[in-house]
Design a protein around this motif. Sequence first.
Motif, PDB file in Angstrom:
ATOM      1  N   ILE A  87       0.847  -1.202   0.000  1.00 43.60           N
ATOM      2  CA  ILE A  87       0.000   0.000   0.000  1.00 43.60           C
ATOM      3  C   ILE A  87       0.883   1.254   0.000  1.00 43.60           C
ATOM      4  O   ILE A  87       1.995   1.226   0.524  1.00 43.60           O
ATOM      5  CB  ILE A  87      -0.977   0.045   1.211  1.00 43.60           C
ATOM      6  CG1 ILE A  87      -0.212  -0.061   2.547  1.00 43.60           C
ATOM      7  CG2 ILE A  87      -2.045  -1.025   1.103  1.00 43.60           C
ATOM      8  CD1 ILE A  87      -1.098   0.081   3.775  1.00 43.60           C
ATOM      9  N   SER A  96      -5.353   6.792   5.197  1.00 43.99           N
ATOM     10  CA  SER A  96      -5.155   6.107   3.918  1.00 43.99           C
ATOM     11  C   SER A  96      -4.951   4.608   4.139  1.00 43.99           C
ATOM     12  O   SER A  96      -5.421   3.789   3.369  1.00 43.99           O
ATOM     13  CB  SER A  96      -3.979   6.714   3.154  1.00 43.99           C
ATOM     14  OG  SER A  96      -2.774   6.121   3.543  1.00 43.99           O
ATOM     15  N   LEU A 135      -8.365   3.039   4.640  1.00 45.49           N
ATOM     16  CA  LEU A 135      -9.127   3.008   3.385  1.00 45.49           C
ATOM     17  C   LEU A 135      -8.567   1.952   2.440  1.00 45.49           C
ATOM     18  O   LEU A 135      -9.318   1.193   1.819  1.00 45.49           O
ATOM     19  CB  LEU A 135      -9.103   4.398   2.717  1.00 45.49           C
ATOM     20  CG  LEU A 135      -9.870   5.506   3.450  1.00 45.49           C
ATOM     21  CD1 LEU A 135      -9.549   6.874   2.838  1.00 45.49           C
ATOM     22  CD2 LEU A 135     -11.374   5.240   3.405  1.00 45.49           C
ATOM     23  N   ASP A 136      -7.248   1.885   2.342  1.00 48.07           N
ATOM     24  CA  ASP A 136      -6.638   0.945   1.390  1.00 48.07           C
ATOM     25  C   ASP A 136      -6.799  -0.507   1.832  1.00 48.07           C
ATOM     26  O   ASP A 136      -7.059  -1.394   1.014  1.00 48.07           O
ATOM     27  CB  ASP A 136      -5.157   1.281   1.200  1.00 48.07           C
ATOM     28  CG  ASP A 136      -4.958   2.549   0.381  1.00 48.07           C
ATOM     29  OD1 ASP A 136      -5.927   2.970  -0.295  1.00 48.07           O
ATOM     30  OD2 ASP A 136      -3.850   3.122   0.417  1.00 48.07           O
ATOM     31  N   ASN A 173     -10.382  -1.354   1.258  1.00 45.15           N
ATOM     32  CA  ASN A 173     -10.676  -1.457  -0.175  1.00 45.15           C
ATOM     33  C   ASN A 173     -10.119  -2.749  -0.775  1.00 45.15           C
ATOM     34  O   ASN A 173     -10.740  -3.378  -1.622  1.00 45.15           O
ATOM     35  CB  ASN A 173     -10.066  -0.235  -0.889  1.00 45.15           C
ATOM     36  CG  ASN A 173     -10.557  -0.106  -2.313  1.00 45.15           C
ATOM     37  OD1 ASN A 173     -11.750  -0.204  -2.556  1.00 45.15           O
ATOM     38  ND2 ASN A 173      -9.639   0.106  -3.250  1.00 45.15           N
ATOM     39  N   THR A 186      -5.868  13.625   1.887  1.00 43.00           N
ATOM     40  CA  THR A 186      -5.688  12.191   1.656  1.00 43.00           C
ATOM     41  C   THR A 186      -7.022  11.539   1.313  1.00 43.00           C
ATOM     42  O   THR A 186      -7.130  10.740   0.375  1.00 43.00           O
ATOM     43  CB  THR A 186      -5.109  11.528   2.927  1.00 43.00           C
ATOM     44  OG1 THR A 186      -3.862  12.122   3.190  1.00 43.00           O
ATOM     45  CG2 THR A 186      -4.948  10.043   2.742  1.00 43.00           C
ATOM     46  N   PHE A 187      -8.046  11.906   2.089  1.00 41.90           N
ATOM     47  CA  PHE A 187      -9.354  11.292   1.891  1.00 41.90           C
ATOM     48  C   PHE A 187      -9.875  11.584   0.477  1.00 41.90           C
ATOM     49  O   PHE A 187     -10.338  10.685  -0.232  1.00 41.90           O
ATOM     50  CB  PHE A 187     -10.328  11.819   2.950  1.00 41.90           C
ATOM     51  CG  PHE A 187     -11.638  11.113   2.938  1.00 41.90           C
ATOM     52  CD1 PHE A 187     -11.820   9.955   3.696  1.00 41.90           C
ATOM     53  CD2 PHE A 187     -12.690  11.570   2.159  1.00 41.90           C
ATOM     54  CE1 PHE A 187     -13.022   9.283   3.667  1.00 41.90           C
ATOM     55  CE2 PHE A 187     -13.908  10.890   2.131  1.00 41.90           C
ATOM     56  CZ  PHE A 187     -14.069   9.756   2.896  1.00 41.90           C
ATOM     57  N   ASN A 227      -8.147  12.397  -2.144  1.00 42.32           N
ATOM     58  CA  ASN A 227      -7.323  11.680  -3.120  1.00 42.32           C
ATOM     59  C   ASN A 227      -7.761  10.226  -3.260  1.00 42.32           C
ATOM     60  O   ASN A 227      -7.783   9.665  -4.359  1.00 42.32           O
ATOM     61  CB  ASN A 227      -5.848  11.718  -2.716  1.00 42.32           C
ATOM     62  CG  ASN A 227      -5.236  13.073  -2.991  1.00 42.32           C
ATOM     63  OD1 ASN A 227      -5.741  13.821  -3.837  1.00 42.32           O
ATOM     64  ND2 ASN A 227      -4.171  13.399  -2.270  1.00 42.32           N
ATOM     65  N   ARG A 228      -8.077   9.608  -2.101  1.00 48.32           N
ATOM     66  CA  ARG A 228      -8.519   8.215  -2.143  1.00 48.32           C
ATOM     67  C   ARG A 228      -9.858   8.093  -2.881  1.00 48.32           C
ATOM     68  O   ARG A 228     -10.083   7.179  -3.647  1.00 48.32           O
ATOM     69  CB  ARG A 228      -8.666   7.656  -0.720  1.00 48.32           C
ATOM     70  CG  ARG A 228      -7.338   7.274  -0.083  1.00 48.32           C
ATOM     71  CD  ARG A 228      -6.717   6.090  -0.837  1.00 48.32           C
ATOM     72  NE  ARG A 228      -5.407   5.772  -0.328  1.00 48.32           N
ATOM     73  CZ  ARG A 228      -4.289   6.400  -0.634  1.00 48.32           C
ATOM     74  NH1 ARG A 228      -4.303   7.420  -1.474  1.00 48.32           N
ATOM     75  NH2 ARG A 228      -3.136   6.012  -0.135  1.00 48.32           N
ATOM     76  N   ALA A 252      -9.080   8.108  -6.400  1.00 53.83           N
ATOM     77  CA  ALA A 252      -8.401   6.873  -6.819  1.00 53.83           C
ATOM     78  C   ALA A 252      -9.379   5.702  -6.915  1.00 53.83           C
ATOM     79  O   ALA A 252      -9.215   4.818  -7.742  1.00 53.83           O
ATOM     80  CB  ALA A 252      -7.284   6.540  -5.822  1.00 53.83           C
ATOM     81  N   TYR A 253     -10.381   5.670  -6.039  1.00 52.06           N
ATOM     82  CA  TYR A 253     -11.347   4.570  -6.061  1.00 52.06           C
ATOM     83  C   TYR A 253     -12.475   4.820  -7.066  1.00 52.06           C
ATOM     84  O   TYR A 253     -13.435   4.063  -7.148  1.00 52.06           O
ATOM     85  CB  TYR A 253     -11.998   4.381  -4.688  1.00 52.06           C
ATOM     86  CG  TYR A 253     -11.041   4.057  -3.552  1.00 52.06           C
ATOM     87  CD1 TYR A 253      -9.790   3.470  -3.795  1.00 52.06           C
ATOM     88  CD2 TYR A 253     -11.383   4.325  -2.234  1.00 52.06           C
ATOM     89  CE1 TYR A 253      -8.929   3.192  -2.758  1.00 52.06           C
ATOM     90  CE2 TYR A 253     -10.525   4.039  -1.187  1.00 52.06           C
ATOM     91  CZ  TYR A 253      -9.287   3.484  -1.454  1.00 52.06           C
ATOM     92  OH  TYR A 253      -8.439   3.207  -0.433  1.00 52.06           O
TER      93      TYR A 253
END
Lengths: 389, 321
Positions: B213, B224, B227-228, B231, B266-267, B269-270, B273-274
Amino acid sequence: MTPVLTPILEALNDHQAALHAIQEILLANTVLFSEIPAPTFREKQRIRFLLDRFTEEGLENVSRDEVDNGIGILPGTEGKNNILIVAHVDTPFDAATDHTVSVSAETLQGPSIGDNTLGLAAIASLPTMLKQLDVKLKNNLILMGSSQSLGRGDLQGLRFFLDNNTRPIQAGVCVEGVHLGRLSYSALGMFRGNITCEIPDDYDWTRFGAQGAIDILAHVISSIQQIPLPRDPRTSILFGSISGGTGYNAPPSTARLCFEVRSEDAQTVNSIHQKITDITTRITEETEVNIHFDTLAQRAPGGIPYAHPLVKTTRQIMEALEIKARIAPSSGELAALISKEIPSVTVGLTTGIHINEHDETIQIKPIFKGITQLIALLQAIDQEGGNYA
Amino acid sequence: MHNIESWLENNTFHHSQWWNILALIEEKKRKNLKISLCIPTFNEEATIGKEVIIFRSELMERYPLLDEIAVIDSGSTDKTCEIARSFGADVYFSGDILPEEGHHKGKGENLWKSVYQLKGDIICYVDADIRNIHARFCYGLIAPLLYRDEIKYVKAFYDRPLAYSHGKRRSGGGRVTEILIRPLFSLFFPELTALIQPLSGEYAVRREVLESIPFPTGYGVETSHLLDVYNKWGLEALAQTDLDQRIHRNQPNHALGKMAFGILQTFLNRMKAYGLTPLPEITPFLRQFEAQEDHYHQILHEIQEEERPPMNELSAYQNRA
């Protein structure tokens, strides 16, 4: 120097280095014990942790007695005799005090860290340290954290143990965290007292000379200070704390003095006790206020002579480690051992400042010299203790 | 949400469950695992010595659960490194690890570099500012990874009041958690609200997770990670352990503001990304938690932020006398 002592002294440097290599064991115990509050009469939690440590070390007869002493036995290879090593568990700090310890590269700081958490931690860590040094004692080592030692506790923990213990004890070592160099082999005659001054409800504040409780207590203190104290035998009166009142401009109705009288001579202690009784009676009559004189703890003087082999051995070990011996009589655990005629000494482990204050601080580096001294002393007692009687 | 209730039941622990450290060491040996402790630091001279002493004594010398204790430092200007080294920790300057990758200042950077530097199959991260440090801060997090293969990431939470009269008590995290993270998770990742303190700085993680990650270098690293991991492996890969009290210095509001800003970056950005932009449908439920003895339950608050039009668009307003 006795032939027994030679190999013990020769190993001192190696022992000191080896103990330094496992410093975290002792330092962590010091921190962990120190963060468990243990005011006198409420030592249970700290004793519980001590017993856990004793159990982890594989000691025998790990137990808590009815006055909350914590005890464990490290069996000797022969087990014919018993040596007692003891540190008091209780502290003068109440449970509400912040007991958090802080650690720097050179010091540990926290309430009671030196007096006497380090002493207790040393006892808890001793089995590991002896193992590390490959030191095996032929006699049993009784390791003890004694409760109810300070103030009103009046050494009740150790006294109870000595009154009820069935194993003959060849010699005793009392461990105090501070100060390195301390050597006590005699106990002072001593009593501790409280003098409480209470203004009665029907006190006539309008009469000439009416005073608040603090004024009257100050008069008591001043009168005690007039008592002539002999230089020989050495005698002293220590005023430990004073309390009373609530502000600036209201005359206080109560005030209290805590003090200790010490002397090398029992007769002198008794005489001072009588004089203080006379003072409080006289001032009560003069002022018409209630003055109570209450004695909390009392000890008889005694000890082993300076030339006793245990004292001589302790001094030689200190000298070999370049520890400057500071000889001082004790009013602590040693008194209880002396009253049972058990040859005993008290030694300290490190240097410290602000003892019995919230920012009590001890130096880390000297601790390992202090512990080396302690272990050498145990080895010497183990070898030559049979000659002490 | 059923999954949250069953996860709270099965994946929420209390450190006292793992008091038998000898059994943990047996399990570690049986699984042939190495375990590292990493303490990320930046000017922590007041507390680092105590942490190193306690962990070395209790979890290396006395009970060998840890194989290494490392301090990864961001360039402290006080005595943090000297003190940690003097009590036996391996001390690294973050910038010296993987120098070809450059050096960023921040906790996330130190954690990322630790994955390269440390040897453990499990790495336990503990912040350096804990005043009441105890071995449980480590073994309480490592234990679930030793016993439950499906768990990959164990997070600390702190939920034992010294005294509580009876019944239920409100449970949750600090200011940033309750004001920022829990509302965000409630809106977009409701299952993650089951983590009582998603921002706590203490967690133990399997290497297979850490090496796969990305790591924000600053404040967003904890968010992050959650979340990762969620996910990639789902809620079942996460667990949490109650470590009782944690005493540490309190951050002033302006510092929390910076933290919240980093986390929000960060949130978002995630989310991007998702593929969650434009924003998915927003639910009106805020999920908070309460504890009853050893059990945790979610409380669902329906908060409908209805919107009123400008008053001057109302005909009644326009026609009022």
